[in-house]
Design an enzyme around this catalytic site. Structure first.
Site, PDB file in Angstrom:
ATOM      1  N   ASN A  91       3.704 -47.770 -30.412  1.00  0.00           N
ATOM      2  CA  ASN A  91       3.788 -47.898 -29.473  1.00  0.00           C
ATOM      3  C   ASN A  91       3.775 -49.709 -29.379  1.00  0.00           C
ATOM      4  O   ASN A  91       3.542 -50.143 -28.504  1.00  0.00           O
ATOM      5  CB  ASN A  91       1.850 -47.892 -28.619  1.00  0.00           C
ATOM      6  CG  ASN A  91       1.986 -46.287 -27.968  1.00  0.00           C
ATOM      7  OD1 ASN A  91       3.277 -45.384 -27.802  1.00  0.00           O
ATOM      8  ND2 ASN A  91       1.615 -45.819 -28.930  1.00  0.00           N
ATOM      9  N   LYS A 117      11.135 -43.145 -37.323  1.00  0.00           N
ATOM     10  CA  LYS A 117       9.974 -42.069 -36.384  1.00  0.00           C
ATOM     11  C   LYS A 117       9.269 -41.071 -37.675  1.00  0.00           C
ATOM     12  O   LYS A 117       8.930 -40.679 -37.385  1.00  0.00           O
ATOM     13  CB  LYS A 117      10.970 -41.525 -34.960  1.00  0.00           C
ATOM     14  CG  LYS A 117       9.616 -41.009 -34.398  1.00  0.00           C
ATOM     15  CD  LYS A 117       9.734 -41.008 -32.917  1.00  0.00           C
ATOM     16  CE  LYS A 117       8.568 -40.735 -32.035  1.00  0.00           C
ATOM     17  NZ  LYS A 117       9.381 -41.206 -30.863  1.00  0.00           N
ATOM     18  N   LYS A 148       6.483 -35.674 -28.317  1.00  0.00           N
ATOM     19  CA  LYS A 148       5.648 -35.979 -27.038  1.00  0.00           C
ATOM     20  C   LYS A 148       6.161 -35.620 -26.386  1.00  0.00           C
ATOM     21  O   LYS A 148       7.596 -36.267 -25.935  1.00  0.00           O
ATOM     22  CB  LYS A 148       4.744 -37.281 -26.824  1.00  0.00           C
ATOM     23  CG  LYS A 148       4.211 -37.649 -27.965  1.00  0.00           C
ATOM     24  CD  LYS A 148       3.374 -39.885 -27.674  1.00  0.00           C
ATOM     25  CE  LYS A 148       2.678 -40.203 -28.783  1.00  0.00           C
ATOM     26  NZ  LYS A 148       2.767 -41.530 -28.171  1.00  0.00           N
ATOM     27  N   HIS A 150       4.218 -51.162 -20.510  1.00  0.00           N
ATOM     28  CA  HIS A 150       4.490 -50.099 -19.254  1.00  0.00           C
ATOM     29  C   HIS A 150       3.075 -51.047 -18.172  1.00  0.00           C
ATOM     30  O   HIS A 150       3.702 -50.991 -17.280  1.00  0.00           O
ATOM     31  CB  HIS A 150       2.578 -49.599 -19.678  1.00  0.00           C
ATOM     32  CG  HIS A 150       3.271 -48.119 -21.117  1.00  0.00           C
ATOM     33  ND1 HIS A 150       2.054 -47.474 -21.445  1.00  0.00           N
ATOM     34  CD2 HIS A 150       4.622 -47.852 -21.086  1.00  0.00           C
ATOM     35  CE1 HIS A 150       3.302 -47.182 -22.192  1.00  0.00           C
ATOM     36  NE2 HIS A 150       4.878 -46.886 -21.747  1.00  0.00           N
ATOM     37  N   ARG A 189       2.355 -20.444 -22.127  1.00  0.00           N
ATOM     38  CA  ARG A 189       1.674 -20.865 -23.355  1.00  0.00           C
ATOM     39  C   ARG A 189       2.798 -21.751 -24.162  1.00  0.00           C
ATOM     40  O   ARG A 189       2.067 -21.180 -25.550  1.00  0.00           O
ATOM     41  CB  ARG A 189       0.693 -19.465 -23.667  1.00  0.00           C
ATOM     42  CG  ARG A 189      -0.045 -19.426 -22.472  1.00  0.00           C
ATOM     43  CD  ARG A 189      -1.528 -18.807 -23.050  1.00  0.00           C
ATOM     44  NE  ARG A 189      -2.642 -18.443 -21.682  1.00  0.00           N
ATOM     45  CZ  ARG A 189      -2.356 -17.392 -21.266  1.00  0.00           C
ATOM     46  NH1 ARG A 189      -1.741 -16.446 -21.874  1.00  0.00           N
ATOM     47  NH2 ARG A 189      -3.186 -17.199 -20.185  1.00  0.00           N
ATOM     48  N   ARG A 193       0.166 -43.352 -36.180  1.00  0.00           N
ATOM     49  CA  ARG A 193       0.934 -42.753 -35.101  1.00  0.00           C
ATOM     50  C   ARG A 193       1.425 -44.025 -33.572  1.00  0.00           C
ATOM     51  O   ARG A 193       2.261 -44.194 -33.611  1.00  0.00           O
ATOM     52  CB  ARG A 193       1.547 -41.602 -33.847  1.00  0.00           C
ATOM     53  CG  ARG A 193       2.631 -41.684 -33.530  1.00  0.00           C
ATOM     54  CD  ARG A 193       2.199 -40.272 -33.164  1.00  0.00           C
ATOM     55  NE  ARG A 193       3.854 -39.607 -31.761  1.00  0.00           N
ATOM     56  CZ  ARG A 193       4.445 -38.555 -31.861  1.00  0.00           C
ATOM     57  NH1 ARG A 193       4.113 -37.813 -32.176  1.00  0.00           N
ATOM     58  NH2 ARG A 193       5.682 -38.548 -30.837  1.00  0.00           N
ATOM     59  N   GLU A 242      14.186 -50.037 -28.492  1.00  0.00           N
ATOM     60  CA  GLU A 242      13.262 -49.325 -29.410  1.00  0.00           C
ATOM     61  C   GLU A 242      13.485 -49.070 -31.206  1.00  0.00           C
ATOM     62  O   GLU A 242      13.385 -48.655 -31.999  1.00  0.00           O
ATOM     63  CB  GLU A 242      12.915 -47.914 -28.669  1.00  0.00           C
ATOM     64  CG  GLU A 242      13.123 -47.418 -27.310  1.00  0.00           C
ATOM     65  CD  GLU A 242      10.874 -47.420 -27.737  1.00  0.00           C
ATOM     66  OE1 GLU A 242      10.774 -47.696 -28.522  1.00  0.00           O
ATOM     67  OE2 GLU A 242      10.761 -47.281 -26.134  1.00  0.00           O
ATOM     68  N   HIS A 280       4.610 -51.772 -26.483  1.00  0.00           N
ATOM     69  CA  HIS A 280       4.100 -51.040 -24.903  1.00  0.00           C
ATOM     70  C   HIS A 280       2.811 -51.064 -24.230  1.00  0.00           C
ATOM     71  O   HIS A 280       3.053 -50.782 -22.990  1.00  0.00           O
ATOM     72  CB  HIS A 280       4.409 -49.205 -25.714  1.00  0.00           C
ATOM     73  CG  HIS A 280       6.054 -48.716 -26.409  1.00  0.00           C
ATOM     74  ND1 HIS A 280       6.195 -49.173 -27.121  1.00  0.00           N
ATOM     75  CD2 HIS A 280       5.929 -47.710 -26.050  1.00  0.00           C
ATOM     76  CE1 HIS A 280       7.271 -48.685 -27.102  1.00  0.00           C
ATOM     77  NE2 HIS A 280       7.406 -47.717 -26.528  1.00  0.00           N
ATOM     78  N   GLU A 325      -1.671 -39.102 -33.106  1.00  0.00           N
ATOM     79  CA  GLU A 325      -1.990 -40.367 -33.185  1.00  0.00           C
ATOM     80  C   GLU A 325      -3.123 -39.919 -32.960  1.00  0.00           C
ATOM     81  O   GLU A 325      -4.021 -41.245 -32.018  1.00  0.00           O
ATOM     82  CB  GLU A 325      -1.158 -40.777 -31.686  1.00  0.00           C
ATOM     83  CG  GLU A 325      -1.047 -42.380 -31.871  1.00  0.00           C
ATOM     84  CD  GLU A 325      -0.247 -42.789 -30.122  1.00  0.00           C
ATOM     85  OE1 GLU A 325       0.422 -41.949 -29.944  1.00  0.00           O
ATOM     86  OE2 GLU A 325      -1.331 -43.620 -29.762  1.00  0.00           O
ATOM     87  N   HIS A 346      12.642 -48.903 -19.174  1.00  0.00           N
ATOM     88  CA  HIS A 346      11.267 -48.369 -19.902  1.00  0.00           C
ATOM     89  C   HIS A 346      12.246 -49.598 -20.694  1.00  0.00           C
ATOM     90  O   HIS A 346      10.653 -50.377 -21.603  1.00  0.00           O
ATOM     91  CB  HIS A 346      11.457 -47.548 -20.061  1.00  0.00           C
ATOM     92  CG  HIS A 346      10.592 -47.448 -21.083  1.00  0.00           C
ATOM     93  ND1 HIS A 346       8.659 -47.090 -21.687  1.00  0.00           N
ATOM     94  CD2 HIS A 346      10.487 -46.242 -23.137  1.00  0.00           C
ATOM     95  CE1 HIS A 346       8.259 -46.724 -22.405  1.00  0.00           C
ATOM     96  NE2 HIS A 346       9.010 -46.529 -23.596  1.00  0.00           N
TER      97      HIS A 346
END
Ligand code: NAD
Ligand code: GLY
Length: 359
Positions: free
Chosen positions: A243, A225, A141, A250, A119, A239, A183, A246, A235, A263
């Site tokens: 993206n 960032k 993330k 994607h 956990r 945030r 990026e 993106h 997000e 990517h």
């Protein structure tokens, strides 16, 4: 050495940026750690594994080494389970610390493993690609891919430290440098127009991996960032601007098959499409769209989107974490340096997709 601080509800931590710091990673191991698991892949292990193992062993803690197969196609549940298998076989407890040595694939998987194992155990990000140094290692993330969508299974889980050794960039292929630079320029586009202009002026130095230019680009990217995730860790709003490009990117990655375009390459091309969309919904001047296209090209990323077919583009973009109730959302530029996330009219999106030449 420069240090950028990240402060989030999920944890505060330093990002240390220093050439050669792989050899001193023992300094980052918390005193009460019971064991360390170094997780990497064979490509990175061959280059830096021994240096890092020796440094971690100097902490006096037991260190185990886990090597996962190299590649986005292995960012899966099966690979994640291999981490758990080894941690359990070695009976690592809740005070163990995981160290992610690698690019975004390793960092995302190890972060997710750390979030889940017992956990939650502590982990340190040691990013070795430019993309990981300026983006994926910062902000917590973590994820694996699902056959139906990229990064669809994961958690927000912050590392206890991020250690960036800029020297490791020397062994990165040129294509990976270009993907990371996509990026970098993203931060200029969405938050800091002056930084975008700096990237335009220094693009050749960046492509040549000039140490001073690279160090500044990494530091500024991490600062920007950190500024975003410190305000919106999970997000719920701001945030999402990270993206930018993106949603298109994607779709390119999934549409062509993961690994065909990197990517960052897909994000670079996606930013050109997102700039064109911004021109349609916000009247972003054509001169700015042209600057985006020119800089994406200058860093060495593709600017011509692949022909996926308009319907397939839409289908692929629907598998997006920003979509709400089936409605697509895009990050668009109100102006250079100012981004927002919003639903866009179908006709604006279709007009952008129709301009992609069919082969
Ligand atoms: P990657 O991790 O696949 O690394 C690229 C290649 O470079 C790999 O073959 C790797 O072994 C090799 N490599 C790594 N460091 C090297 C070095 N110093 N010298 C030589 N080779 C080296 O790819 P990436 O671009 O770093 O990361 C992409 C991943 O990051 C994607 O899965 C993406 O979803 C994820 N990502 C996550 C976030 C986030 O916020 N968590 C943000 C952006 C991207
Ligand atoms: N790379 C996008 C984010 O961290 O939110």
């Amino acid at each position: 050495m420069s240090i950028v601080h990240v402060e989030t509800p999920g944890g505060n931590y330093p990002i240390t940026i220093e050439p050669g710091q792989l050899g001193g990673l023992d300094a980052l191991i918390p005193g009460n750690a019971t064991a360390i698991a170094l997780v990497t892949n064979p490509t990175i292990a061959a280059l830096y594994g021994d240096t890092v193992m020796e440094a971690l062993q100097r902490s006096g803690k037991p260190v185990i080494r886990i090597e996962l197969p190299d590649g986005e196609q292995y960012k899966t549940w099966e690979t994640l389970n291999r981490i758990f298998d080894v941690l359990l076989q070695h009976q690592l407890d809740r005070k163990a610390v995981l160290v992610a040595l690698g690019g975004g694939v390793i960092g995302d998987m190890v972060g997710f493993a750390a979030a889940c194992y017992m956990r939650g155990v502590r982990f340190i990000q040691v990013p070795t690609t430019l993309l990981a140094q300026v983006d994926s290692s910062v902000g917590g993330k973590t994820a694996i891919n699902h056959p139906l969508g990229k990064n669809m299974i994961g958690a927000f889980y912050q590392p206890v430290a991020v250690a960036i050794d800029t020297r490791v960039l020397a062994t990165l292929p040129d294509r990976e440098i270009a993907a990371g630079l996509a990026e970098v320029i993203k931060y200029g586009l969405i938050i800091d127009a002056d930084f975008f202009a700096w990237c335009e002026e220094n693009v050749q130095a960046l492509r040549n991996r000039d140490p001073a230019a690279m160090a500044y680009a990494i530091q500024r990217s991490c600062e920007l960032k950190a500024w975003v995730v410190s305000q919106d860790e999970r997000e719920s709003g701001l945030r999402a601007i990270l993206n930018f490009g993106h949603t298109f990117g994607h779709a390119i990655e999934a549409g062509l098959g993961y690994g065909t375009w990197l990517h960052g390459e897909a994000v670079g091309c996606g930013m050109v499409l997102a700039a064109e969309l911004s021109a349609r919904v916000y009247g972003l001047p054509a001169s700015v769209v042209e600057r985006v296209r020119a800089l994406v090209q200058a860093i060495g990323c593709p600017v011509q989107a692949p022909d996926l077919g308009a319907e397939r583009w839409i289908d692929l973009m629907r598998v997006d974490k920003k979509a709400e109730g089936g409605q697509l959302r895009f990050v668009v530029l109100e102006e250079l340096g100012k981004a927002v996330s919003r639903a866009v009219p179908d006709d604006a999106l279709n007009a952008v997709l129709e301009r992609i030449p069919q082969v």
